[in-house]
Design a protein around this motif. Structure first.
Motif, mmCIF file in Angstrom:
data_model
loop_
_atom_site.group_PDB
_atom_site.id
_atom_site.type_symbol
_atom_site.label_atom_id
_atom_site.label_comp_id
_atom_site.label_asym_id
_atom_site.label_seq_id
_atom_site.Cartn_x
_atom_site.Cartn_y
_atom_site.Cartn_z
ATOM 1 N N UNK A 141 0.823 -1.212 0.000
ATOM 2 C CA UNK A 141 0.000 0.000 0.000
ATOM 3 C C UNK A 141 0.862 1.270 0.000
ATOM 4 N N UNK A 142 2.000 1.220 0.703
ATOM 5 C CA UNK A 142 2.893 2.380 0.737
ATOM 6 C C UNK A 142 3.408 2.718 -0.653
ATOM 7 N N UNK A 143 3.828 1.677 -1.379
ATOM 8 C CA UNK A 143 4.293 1.888 -2.744
ATOM 9 C C UNK A 143 3.166 2.381 -3.642
ATOM 10 N N UNK A 144 1.960 1.807 -3.450
ATOM 11 C CA UNK A 144 0.807 2.209 -4.254
ATOM 12 C C UNK A 144 0.430 3.663 -4.008
ATOM 13 N N UNK A 145 0.479 4.068 -2.732
ATOM 14 C CA UNK A 145 0.129 5.452 -2.388
ATOM 15 C C UNK A 145 1.118 6.424 -3.028
ATOM 16 N N UNK A 146 2.411 6.065 -3.001
ATOM 17 C CA UNK A 146 3.415 6.944 -3.619
ATOM 18 C C UNK A 146 3.176 7.047 -5.132
ATOM 19 N N UNK A 147 2.911 5.892 -5.772
ATOM 20 C CA UNK A 147 2.650 5.896 -7.215
ATOM 21 C C UNK A 147 1.421 6.738 -7.538
ATOM 22 N N UNK A 148 0.381 6.618 -6.691
ATOM 23 C CA UNK A 148 -0.865 7.364 -6.908
ATOM 24 C C UNK A 148 -0.606 8.873 -6.838
ATOM 25 N N UNK A 149 0.132 9.285 -5.803
ATOM 26 C CA UNK A 149 0.423 10.717 -5.628
ATOM 27 C C UNK A 149 1.287 11.229 -6.787
ATOM 28 N N UNK A 150 2.320 10.429 -7.155
ATOM 29 C CA UNK A 150 3.211 10.833 -8.251
ATOM 30 C C UNK A 150 2.425 10.977 -9.550
ATOM 31 N N UNK A 151 1.509 10.016 -9.803
ATOM 32 C CA UNK A 151 0.725 10.016 -11.046
ATOM 33 C C UNK A 151 -0.248 11.192 -11.079
ATOM 34 N N UNK A 152 -1.064 11.316 -10.020
ATOM 35 C CA UNK A 152 -2.096 12.357 -10.001
ATOM 36 C C UNK A 152 -1.493 13.765 -10.030
ATOM 37 N N UNK A 153 -0.469 14.007 -9.205
ATOM 38 C CA UNK A 153 0.061 15.373 -9.119
ATOM 39 C C UNK A 153 0.716 15.795 -10.439
ATOM 40 N N UNK A 154 1.450 14.875 -11.091
ATOM 41 C CA UNK A 154 2.108 15.258 -12.340
ATOM 42 C C UNK A 154 1.106 15.353 -13.494
ATOM 43 N N UNK A 155 0.021 14.569 -13.436
ATOM 44 C CA UNK A 155 -1.056 14.723 -14.431
ATOM 45 C C UNK A 155 -1.580 16.156 -14.391
ATOM 46 N N UNK A 156 -1.810 16.648 -13.161
ATOM 47 C CA UNK A 156 -2.366 17.990 -13.003
ATOM 48 C C UNK A 156 -1.371 19.056 -13.447
ATOM 49 N N UNK A 157 -0.102 18.862 -13.088
ATOM 50 C CA UNK A 157 0.920 19.831 -13.519
ATOM 51 C C UNK A 157 1.008 19.856 -15.042
ATOM 52 N N UNK A 158 1.051 18.674 -15.656
ATOM 53 C CA UNK A 158 1.119 18.579 -17.115
ATOM 54 C C UNK A 158 -0.085 19.234 -17.762
ATOM 55 N N UNK A 159 -1.277 18.985 -17.176
ATOM 56 C CA UNK A 159 -2.499 19.579 -17.715
ATOM 57 C C UNK A 159 -2.450 21.100 -17.603
ATOM 58 N N UNK A 160 -1.920 21.583 -16.465
ATOM 59 C CA UNK A 160 -1.821 23.019 -16.251
ATOM 60 C C UNK A 160 -0.834 23.676 -17.207
ATOM 61 N N UNK A 161 0.305 23.023 -17.407
ATOM 62 C CA UNK A 161 1.306 23.576 -18.321
ATOM 63 C C UNK A 161 0.777 23.551 -19.747
#
Lengths: 242, 102
Positions: free
Chosen positions: A142-162
């Protein structure tokens, strides 16, 4: 299952250890997350749709395929094709989540099944590698999954914003981070000569499939064929012994 | 425009089939016998899946990926350090691509 009896502290330690173990691949997840965000904007997804898809579907390769099929006009959206593509691209998870079953207690299957939501290629690979060393736990997964989830979601939003063109991850060699990590994990799983033939068969089947069929079929085909050969050789050897 | 019913239906559909596949593998494993062929099969899945993930990327990538894969393997075998192996692999791909392109 020592995990149930474990104190909350050690479960937290396991969760953090799982997250730490996934840092090398999370860098690559983040690079692709950025690209997906940029492409999602180009494909005509709204910000809300980006958030919903990354939060609920949470499957990188399926989401990249979805962008190919997406249309900005709702009436033209190929809903059936999108769902079918997600199903096909994600079929390999049948193999991955089946191997995680030993981490969980015999009872309380519903919670375990729901927790499979946080399973990705990355934290699965780290966890089965830990299991091969007699370690690994639900909290680690779950720890690895949570990190992957945060990395995926946050960079999706940054990419979308840029929204603008971002460097191709392959320019920085980041496309190779997945391959390098999975290769190292594979080598770490080596238990003896009995692994050689199944791995070679899996590799050859995957190479052949990737030449013939687009998408992620090579993982499923190589995984099934290689593991069946391994099981066949192992049970035949044991039959000879007895 | 925030979203449309069609988009919500597509995203929910994608989420449901993805979750169904992930949960199915987990639940099906419970139906398999704990010993014999089925147990041996489950034990061999992780290595086979990792080999299937890695092999096409190394082979179809060409010389650059082959060199980087060799460097990654060498560093991992010598150091047993996953992060170092990954970093060397990425750095090798980056450097060799620069040299080849430049």
């Amino acid at each position: 299952m020592t995990d149930i009896a474990a104190s909350p502290d050690s479960r937290m330690d396991q969760f953090l250890a799982g997250a730490r173990a996934c840092v090398p691949v999370a860098i690559s997840v983040a690079a692709y997350g950025l690209v997906w965000g940029v492409l999602a904007r180009g494909a005509g997804l709204s910000l809300l749709e980006v958030i919903m898809m990354s939060a609920l579907v949470f499957a990188g390769s399926a989401q990249f395929v979805a962008l190919d099929l997406w249309t900005a006009t709702p009436a033209a959206l190929p809903i059936g094709a999108l769902v079918l593509a997600a199903l096909i691209v994600n079929l390999r998870y049948l193999l991955l989540t089946a191997t995680l079953r030993p981490l969980y207690p015999a009872k309380g299957l519903l919670g375990g099944a729901l927790s499979m939501y946080l399973v990705t290629d990355e934290n699965w690979a780290m966890t089965v590698a830990a299991m091969a060393r007699g370690k690994g736990s639900v909290a680690f997964l779950m720890g690895g999954g949570a990190l992957a989830w945060i990395a995926w979601m946050s960079t999706n939003l940054v990419g979308y914003g840029l929204g603008s063109a971002i460097d191709d991850p392959s320019r920085w060699g980041l496309d190779f981070a997945f391959t390098a990590t999975f290769l190292a994990l594979l080598l770490g799983m080596w238990k003896g000569r009995g692994d050689l033939v199944p791995w070679l068969v899996a590799a050859l089947a995957a190479i052949l499939t990737s030449r013939l069929v687009e998408g992620s079929w090579h993982i499923l085909v190589g995984g099934v064929v290689g593991s069946l050969v391994g099981a066949y050789l192992e049970t035949r050897k044991n039959a000879h012994k007895s | 425009m925030l979203t449309s019913p069609e988009a919500v239906a597509a995203i929910l559909g994608m989420a449901i089939v993805t979750m169904a596949v992930k949960a199915s593998g987990f639940l099906l494993a419970d139906r398999l016998p704990r010993d014999g062929f089925a147990a041996a099969w489950l034990r061999h899945i992780p290595g086979a899946v990792l080999a299937a993930l890695v092999a096409p990327a190394v082979v179809t990538g060409g010389v650059v990926e082959a060199i980087a894969a060799a460097a990654t393997a060498a560093v991992f075998i010598l150091s047993k350090n996953l992060f170092a192996a990954m970093a060397i692999g990425v750095a090798t791909v980056y450097t060799v691509r620069l040299l080849v392109a430049g």
